[in-house]
Design an enzyme around this catalytic site. Structure first.
Site, PDB file in Angstrom:
ATOM      1  CB  SER A 146      37.752  37.865  37.130  1.00 15.43           C
ATOM      2  OG  SER A 146      37.888  38.307  38.456  1.00 15.43           O
ATOM      3  CG  ASP A 204      36.767  37.262  44.810  1.00 16.54           C
ATOM      4  OD1 ASP A 204      36.496  37.381  46.017  1.00 16.54           O
ATOM      5  OD2 ASP A 204      36.201  37.917  43.919  1.00 16.54           O
TER       6      ASP A 204
END
Ligand code: PMV
EC number: 2.7.1.36
Length: 396
Positions: A146, A204
């Site tokens: 994502s 991330d």
């Protein structure tokens, strides 16, 4: 606004060391995984915004005129707006998502709309665009898919709106943005991640933006200087796991046996620091002894993670299969199934790598030979000769 086709890619991530310990204030090392998400953006003039995500079977289209009429004053709170829960609710109305829309689909659409409306609202008119995003990363496997999606969207939308320049020069196959531009991409990508995950750590999207290797501890993220690109096998055991439950399990064990578990976390911290030191020394010409140290660190951490209770029979099997071939593996991420990584030493013959992949595949696992320490978000020539981009484009 730019009128050319943009082709952008961003990497996934794996945690090399420090998963779980990081929750308790210790250091973690996260590295960019050279399994990438790709995005192609084509400006057009049909008055539509098209979004296709072939990996999850999504095709959406909105009329620009309708989006233009929306009251988007809820986005106007400064330069990089934060997606509050109320704002996400408003976006749901805008998106016209059906009630039975799958969670992955609706979050991907909401993150897109949020970034499109927020970044493009400074244009005189919202642009008509055709956007396709596809990925080499499995989603929901803790590999930062994502974040790579949000990073690609932020980079492409900021570039098409000329908020940041297109760094691709004539004759370039691939190029990257400047540090300042990457900072802006990362800020927006973090907001996209917040739409999808609520309260992510930000690591991330940082790994996907900057690439290479990052150290993070208590919300502080910094890049390792000149990390080597290491070859690995990445294995997905496909055993589903729940990060929240596993994190709670470690916390309970720490409360129950503080004298036993706290030293394990301290030792994992020392493993991360030692790994960081070795990576820093490896540079462009790593020595065999340095690989031996990396392997020992992998083995010790895997034992610690088992002692924390986040191992799984499938991960034991992965370690045994690779150990039988003289290779060293550990789980990566939350554990309890999920993914593991195996370090590939230079000089390892390709047939040996293939045989190991074969052995892992016959356990029912998915296995990729890839590298870590990969470049962060990049822009490719649309007529790129890069066979990987070409192959992906051909498959669309
Ligand atoms: O959910 P994953 O596989 O990306 O791993 C999470 C890493 C943990 O350290 C276990 C949890 C966390 O929030 O850092």
């Amino acid at each position: 606004m730019l009128s050319e086709v943009l082709l952008v890619s961003a990497p996934g991530k794996v945690i090399l060391h420090g998963e779980h310990a990081v929750v308790h204030g210790k250091v973690a090392l996260a590295v960019a995984l050279n399994l990438r998400t790709f995005l192609r953006l084509q400006p057009h003039s049909n008055g539509k915004v098209d979004l296709s995500l072939p990996n999850i079977g999504i095709k959406w289209a909105w009329d620009v005129a309708r989006l233009q009429l929306l009251d988007t004053s809820f986005l106007e709170q400064g330069d990089v707006t934060t997606p509050t829960p109320e704002l996400v609710e408003k976006l749901k109305e805008v998106a016209g998502l059906p009630d039975d829309c799958a969670v992955t689909e609706s979050l991907a659409v909401l993150a897109f709309l949020y970034l499109y409306l927020s970044i493009c609202r400074k244009q005189r008119a919202l642009p008509s665009l055709d956007i396709v995003v596809w990925s080499e990363l499995p989603h929901g496997a803790g590999l930062g898919s994502s974040a790579a999606y949000s990073v690609c969207l932020a980079a492409a939308l900021l570039t098409v709106c000329e908020e940041i320049p297109n760094p691709l020069k004539d004759g370039d196959c691939v190029n990257r943005w400047t540090k300042e531009d990457l900072e802006l991409i990362n800020k927006w990508a973090f907001q996209g991640e917040r739409v999808i995950h609520g309260n992510p750590s930000g690591v991330d999207n940082a790994v996907s933006t900057w690439g290479g290797a990052l150290r993070y501890q208590q919300g502080k993220i910094s890049s390792l200087k000149r990390p080597p690109a290491l070859q690995i096998l990445l294995t997905n055991t496909k055993v589903p796991r729940n990060t929240r439950t596993l994190v709670a399990g470690v916390r309970n064990r720490l409360l129950k046996f503080p004298e036993i578990v706290a030293p394990l976390l301290t030792s994992i911290d020392a493993i991360s620091l030692e790994c960081e030191r070795v990576l820093g020394e490896m540079g462009e010409a790593p020595a065999p002894e340095q690989y031996l140290v990396l392997e020992e660190l992998i083995d010790m951490n895997q034992h610690h993670l088992n002692a924390l209770g986040v191992g799984h029979a499938s991960l034991d099997q992965l370690c045994q299969v690779t150990r039988a071939r003289g290779l060293h593996s550990k789980l990566t991420g939350a554990g309890g199934g999920g993914c593991g990584l195996t370090l590939l030493k230079p000089g390892l013959e390709q047939p040996e790598v293939e045989a190991t992949k074969q052995a892992l595949t016959s356990c029912g696992f998915d296995c990729w030979e890839t590298s870590i320490g990969a470049p962060g978000v990049s822009i490719h020539s649309a007529t790129s000769l890069d066979s990987r981009v070409q192959q992906a484009l051909d498959g669309l």
